[in-house]
Write a protein that holds these residues in place. Structure first.
Motif, PDB file in Angstrom:
ATOM      1  N   GLU A  64       0.783  -1.230   0.000  1.00 49.88           N
ATOM      2  CA  GLU A  64       0.000   0.000   0.000  1.00 49.88           C
ATOM      3  C   GLU A  64       0.815   1.279   0.000  1.00 49.88           C
ATOM      4  O   GLU A  64       0.257   2.360  -0.083  1.00 49.88           O
ATOM      5  CB  GLU A  64      -0.929   0.012   1.219  1.00 49.88           C
ATOM      6  CG  GLU A  64      -0.218  -0.048   2.570  1.00 49.88           C
ATOM      7  CD  GLU A  64       0.017  -1.478   3.048  1.00 49.88           C
ATOM      8  OE1 GLU A  64       0.415  -2.314   2.200  1.00 49.88           O
ATOM      9  OE2 GLU A  64      -0.185  -1.744   4.234  1.00 49.88           O
ATOM     10  N   GLY A  95      -4.066  -3.203  -8.778  1.00 50.16           N
ATOM     11  CA  GLY A  95      -4.451  -3.334  -7.374  1.00 50.16           C
ATOM     12  C   GLY A  95      -3.683  -2.367  -6.492  1.00 50.16           C
ATOM     13  O   GLY A  95      -4.250  -1.688  -5.639  1.00 50.16           O
ATOM     14  N   ASP A  99      -6.635   0.243  -5.713  1.00 48.02           N
ATOM     15  CA  ASP A  99      -7.281  -0.271  -4.506  1.00 48.02           C
ATOM     16  C   ASP A  99      -6.374  -0.049  -3.287  1.00 48.02           C
ATOM     17  O   ASP A  99      -6.550   0.882  -2.530  1.00 48.02           O
ATOM     18  CB  ASP A  99      -7.575  -1.775  -4.632  1.00 48.02           C
ATOM     19  CG  ASP A  99      -8.511  -2.103  -5.795  1.00 48.02           C
ATOM     20  OD1 ASP A  99      -9.187  -1.201  -6.286  1.00 48.02           O
ATOM     21  OD2 ASP A  99      -8.556  -3.275  -6.193  1.00 48.02           O
ATOM     22  N   SER A 133     -10.176  -6.787  -9.318  1.00 50.34           N
ATOM     23  CA  SER A 133      -9.748  -5.560  -8.642  1.00 50.34           C
ATOM     24  C   SER A 133     -10.717  -4.455  -9.025  1.00 50.34           C
ATOM     25  O   SER A 133     -11.657  -4.678  -9.790  1.00 50.34           O
ATOM     26  CB  SER A 133      -8.327  -5.177  -9.080  1.00 50.34           C
ATOM     27  OG  SER A 133      -8.354  -4.550 -10.351  1.00 50.34           O
ATOM     28  N   GLY A 134     -10.456  -3.255  -8.521  1.00 49.47           N
ATOM     29  CA  GLY A 134     -11.283  -2.109  -8.877  1.00 49.47           C
ATOM     30  C   GLY A 134     -11.126  -1.719 -10.337  1.00 49.47           C
ATOM     31  O   GLY A 134     -11.884  -0.899 -10.856  1.00 49.47           O
ATOM     32  N   LYS A 159     -12.999   1.255 -12.458  1.00 47.20           N
ATOM     33  CA  LYS A 159     -12.776   2.557 -11.818  1.00 47.20           C
ATOM     34  C   LYS A 159     -11.947   3.458 -12.741  1.00 47.20           C
ATOM     35  O   LYS A 159     -11.008   2.985 -13.374  1.00 47.20           O
ATOM     36  CB  LYS A 159     -11.987   2.297 -10.526  1.00 47.20           C
ATOM     37  CG  LYS A 159     -12.025   3.410  -9.510  1.00 47.20           C
ATOM     38  CD  LYS A 159     -11.039   3.134  -8.373  1.00 47.20           C
ATOM     39  CE  LYS A 159     -11.507   2.092  -7.388  1.00 47.20           C
ATOM     40  NZ  LYS A 159     -10.644   2.033  -6.179  1.00 47.20           N
TER      41      LYS A 159
END
Lengths: 294, 89
Positions: A64, A95, A99, A133-134, A159
């Motif tokens: 992240e 990802g 995300d 995933s988004g 997205k």
């Protein structure tokens, strides 16, 4: 100096679109570059300990936080007066960008760090076994959105990270594709010449997750653009300044039929889902002006 | 205890990924090459070299046999041939 700044011997699958795009990016950026990478396919296949395929400094910390780590690297270079000679790239998959890494990335853009962030978009969590995933497109079959009797695959829209990046008011936002290598190199060069946060979204086919022939990577990447499903556009100062225009957009079926992840859309009863995907392409074409009026 | 977790640049070259090839490998015919460099640009391994027309070659030590170079060649000057065929490349 070696021929390329991403060496062979990495463990990407045969025909990997991300491997070819990542090499084009670092070869264009040159040796005076520091790469910070989120967790993802690219990190795993290029840096299987104790080896590395990178010929430039490369840091991986967590899934992240490439945005936060890259911000620190950039700040240190600024403090020591070396930001003129050394460029920083923060890169991730879909990802890691859209995300899991979005919060750190948003902070990095918002604080105005002089960093090029790159998303290699292969439209699912491929490294861990093709979970959605988004950025997985509508009606894609993945292991966590399998198509079957009760479902036509991923029910959610892809997205729009380009719009998220633009909402931060950063100076350069662009999309590119593994199917257009010279356009990709041109955009990396342009982005790195601009000071401040830059975002480059690169569409990269994944033969494993998209279930197409490894030799079709280039063809599939180009069809995504030629159908309007993946618009290649450029924004400078928040305004659209460029688009790869199509004289006659191809039907989305030409792109979808090459890939196993969309196979269910060609069975009887899936006509409505197929039309919805065509409508997504049509909306992209209208929104970004992908077909020039005659 | 300190542990060195750095890796040497380009040390992935230790992995001779050519052993991944299953049944086919590219053969550069060197007859109609126009030196467009597309094969070199799209090779996921970055192992295709060459500058002049009909001078391009790949490195079978690392080639995974994906066939992308043959697929993109506008002159069809790269052919995927069975792995057991004798050739100098």
């Amino acid at each position: 100096m070696p021929e390329h700044l991403l060496s062979p011997g990495h463990t990407a699958c045969a025909g990997c679109g991300q491997a070819l795009a990542a090499r084009l990016v670092i070869d264009t950026a040159g040796p005076n570059t520091i790469i910070v990478n989120n967790t993802g396919c690219l990190e795993v296949f290029t840096t299987a300990y104790p080896e590395s395929a990178w010929e430039v400094p490369f840091i991986h910390s967590l899934f992240e936080n490439a945005g936060a780590v890259a911000s620190g690297v950039e700040s240190a270079l600024r403090q020591t007066g070396r930001l003129d000679q050394i460029r920083v790239i923060a890169q991730a998959g879909d990802g890691g960008t859209a995300d899991i890494g979005l919060q750190a990335l948003s902070g990095m853009w918002e604080r105005g760090h002089d960093i090029l962030s790159i998303c290699y978009d292969n439209e699912a969590y491929m490294n861990t076994g093709i979970q959605r995933s988004g950025l997985t497109p509508t009606y894609t079959s993945t292991t966590t959105s399998p198509a079957g009797k009760a479902s036509a695959g991923n029910p959610r829209p892809k997205k729009n990270v380009m719009e998220i990046a633009l909402a931060h008011g950063i100076p350069y936002v662009a999309s590119a594709s593994a199917g257009f290598p010279m356009d990709l190199q041109k955009k990396v060069k342009k982005a790195l010449a601009i000071r401040g946060p830059k975002y480059l979204h690169i569409h990269v086919p994944c033969p494993l997750g998209w279930r197409h022939e490894p030799a079709d990577t280039y063809r599939v990447a180009r069809l995504a653009v030629e159908t309007g499903l993946f618009p290649m556009v450029e924004f400078e100062g928040g305004q659209q300044t460029g688009a790869y225009t199509l004289s006659a957009p191809k039907p989305v079926a030409e792109y979808l039929k090459l890939q196993g992840r969309f196979r269910h859309l060609f069975k009887p009863g899936a006509e409505a889902a197929l039309q919805e995907i065509q409508a997504i392409a049509d909306r992209n074409i209208a929104r970004y002006g992908l077909v020039k009026p005659a | 205890m300190s542990v060195n977790i750095n890796s040497r640049p380009g040390s992935a070259r230790n992995n001779r990924t050519g052993s991944w090839r299953v049944d086919r490998r590219p053969k550069f015919l060197r007859q109609n090459c126009i030196a467009c460099r597309l094969c070199l640009l799209v090779c996921p391994e970055g192992i295709i070299t060459g500058k002049a027309k009909n001078s391009f070659e790949t490195d079978y030590v690392y080639c995974k046999g994906c066939g992308l170079c043959a697929a993109v060649c506008p002159k069809k000057d790269i052919e995927m041939i069975p792995e057991d065929t004798e050739t100098e490349g």
